[in-house]
Design a protein around this motif. Structure first.
Motif, PDB file in Angstrom:
ATOM      1  N   UNK A 223      20.353 -10.290  -5.614  1.00  0.00           N
ATOM      2  CA  UNK A 223      19.958  -9.890  -4.242  1.00  0.00           C
ATOM      3  C   UNK A 223      18.887 -10.841  -3.719  1.00  0.00           C
ATOM      4  N   UNK A 224      17.643 -10.384  -3.671  1.00  0.00           N
ATOM      5  CA  UNK A 224      16.557 -11.256  -3.237  1.00  0.00           C
ATOM      6  C   UNK A 224      15.444 -11.102  -4.265  1.00  0.00           C
ATOM      7  N   UNK A 225      15.123 -12.186  -4.997  1.00  0.00           N
ATOM      8  CA  UNK A 225      14.131 -12.072  -6.081  1.00  0.00           C
ATOM      9  C   UNK A 225      12.750 -11.628  -5.588  1.00  0.00           C
ATOM     10  N   UNK A 226      12.483 -11.816  -4.276  1.00  0.00           N
ATOM     11  CA  UNK A 226      11.167 -11.408  -3.759  1.00  0.00           C
ATOM     12  C   UNK A 226      11.141  -9.960  -3.281  1.00  0.00           C
ATOM     13  N   UNK A 227      12.301  -9.332  -3.325  1.00  0.00           N
ATOM     14  CA  UNK A 227      12.370  -7.939  -2.897  1.00  0.00           C
ATOM     15  C   UNK A 227      12.143  -7.068  -4.129  1.00  0.00           C
ATOM     16  N   UNK A 228      10.861  -6.919  -4.477  1.00  0.00           N
ATOM     17  CA  UNK A 228      10.533  -6.257  -5.734  1.00  0.00           C
ATOM     18  C   UNK A 228      10.382  -4.746  -5.526  1.00  0.00           C
ATOM     19  N   UNK A 229       9.495  -4.399  -4.621  1.00  0.00           N
ATOM     20  CA  UNK A 229       9.319  -2.968  -4.298  1.00  0.00           C
ATOM     21  C   UNK A 229      10.219  -2.628  -3.122  1.00  0.00           C
ATOM     22  N   UNK A 230      10.618  -1.358  -3.030  1.00  0.00           N
ATOM     23  CA  UNK A 230      11.498  -0.941  -1.945  1.00  0.00           C
ATOM     24  C   UNK A 230      10.884  -1.239  -0.586  1.00  0.00           C
ATOM     25  N   UNK A 231       9.552  -1.133  -0.514  1.00  0.00           N
ATOM     26  CA  UNK A 231       8.885  -1.332   0.784  1.00  0.00           C
ATOM     27  C   UNK A 231       8.771  -2.814   1.174  1.00  0.00           C
ATOM     28  N   UNK A 232       9.051  -3.743   0.230  1.00  0.00           N
ATOM     29  CA  UNK A 232       8.967  -5.183   0.559  1.00  0.00           C
ATOM     30  C   UNK A 232      10.061  -5.559   1.547  1.00  0.00           C
ATOM     31  N   UNK A 233       9.738  -6.493   2.476  1.00  0.00           N
ATOM     32  CA  UNK A 233      10.822  -7.012   3.324  1.00  0.00           C
ATOM     33  C   UNK A 233      11.796  -7.832   2.477  1.00  0.00           C
TER      34      UNK A 233
END
Ligand code: ATP
Ligand code: MG
Length: 332
Positions: A223-233
């Motif tokens: 998916x997106x490696x920077x999308x760690x927490x649900x609240x992250x964009x």
């Protein structure tokens, strides 16, 4: 008279969702209106699997099962095996004279495939010239429409160049140019994020994958490696789950709002993957069920009949080609 359509697949494995969205869906839609031929390209498959003929032979039946499972009807479409039509290989020899080696070497599809396959340093003549053999397949049936994935466009171009050259050199109009027909997704990405889902890269979801394997593949998607927490964009571009939702999720309006939510933050990867898993399970459930009900004997029967019918047409074209070239004709 309705247009003739030729498509095909290499029996190097079961068919996957890239085939489904790239061309099988179109074939099912076309079969009612057009004169359709579907070729299982076992000889072409040997060009990069010459040392593994058993794999090619076994997959002829599997590919045909995939066709029947998605709804291709052998009463409407002629399904045949390339190696049972020797006329195709005689046509190939004549066409080999009409294209330069450098033109074949420059072909972007072949170049990309060479990088992907094992023999990058020592390409065989057989692999380099497969677009010529494909020109023989297309022209033998006088196909005007060829449903393919985006990766095949340059190969269809080579075929049309051969057709124009043949007609010009031999002052004839017997060969027809063909138009490529893309599906609504020209190229489905691999589950690993690579540009193309493919049998040989083993990064595809196969239509015959059991439901637990399908689920496991969906949950392993990049998916997106920077999308760690649900609240992250999160990023939608390059996100494999969204690429598959774009291809298979019917409610496009909802998809727009899911993308907006994901970009903003607040939508978890697991929620998205669960949505995709449900979508694909629904799509594949009836296909898997139908596949289970098809016997090997039925498949062989369909292929024998289809190949007989296809061969008659190729024989006719070959006669016309030999006459156009002006080969000596002595009754034997
Ligand atoms: P291989 O890895 O053995 O080359 P493949 O998965 O590329 O197998 P082919 O049999 O070479 O499958 O391709 C058959 C047809 O399906 C071609 O028209 C091709 O363009 C199309 N196709 C294959 N993969 C995809 C994909 N990921 N997206 C869209 N179309 C595809
Ligand atoms: Mg391929």
């Amino acid at each position: 008279m309705s247009k003739t359509v030729l498509t095909g697949d290499r029996p190097t494995g079961h068919l996957h969702l890239g085939h489904y969205i790239g061309s099988l869906k179109n074939r099912v839609a076309l079969q009612d209106e057009y004169n359709c031929f579907i070729m299982i390209a076992d000889v072409q498959a040997l060009s990069d699997n010459f040392d593994n003929p058993e794999k090619v032979r076994a997959n002829v039946v599997e590919v045909c099962k995939d066709y029947l499972a998605v709804g291709i009807n052998p009463e409407k479409c002629t399904i045949f095996i390339q190696s049972l039509i020797p006329e195709l290989f005689e046509l190939t020899v004549y066409y080999l004279n009409l294209v330069s080696v450098s033109r074949l070497e420059r072909n972007p599809t072949v170049k990309a495939e060479l990088q992907q396959k094992s023999f990058s340093e020592s390409v065989t003549a057989g692999f380099l010239t497969y677009p010529v053999s494909q020109a023989a397949d297309i022209t033998a049936f006088k196909a005007q429409l060829v449903p393919v994935g985006e990766d095949q466009l340059p190969v269809i171009e080579v075929s049309n160049e051969i057709v124009r050259r043949f007609n010009r050199v031999y002052k004839t109009d017997i060969l027809l140019e063909a138009e490529a027909m893309l599906g609504n997704v020209g190229r489905l990405v691999g589950i690993d994020g690579k540009a193309k889902a493919s049998k040989s890269l083993n990064n595809a979801i196969f239509m015959s994958d059991p439901s637990d394997v399908l689920k496991q593949k969906v949950y392993s998607m990049y998916t997106d490696p920077n999308h760690v927490k649900m609240s992250d964009p999160g990023m939608v571009e390059g996100n494999v789950v969204f690429a598959y939702l774009d291809a298979f999720y019917e409610d496009k309006e909802e998809l727009v709002s899911l993308k907006a939510q994901y970009r903003k933050g607040g939508l978890g990867d697991t929620t998205l993957k669960s949505l995709l898993n449900g979508t694909l399970q629904n799509l594949l459930d009836p296909i898997r069920e139908k596949r289970e009900s098809i016997s090997g004997a039925t498949v062989l029967d369909i292929l024998a009949n289809g190949s007989k019918k296809a061969r008659k047409i190729a024989q006719q074209t070959l006669l016309e080609v030999r006459e156009a070239i002006g080969l000596i004709d002595i009754a034997q």
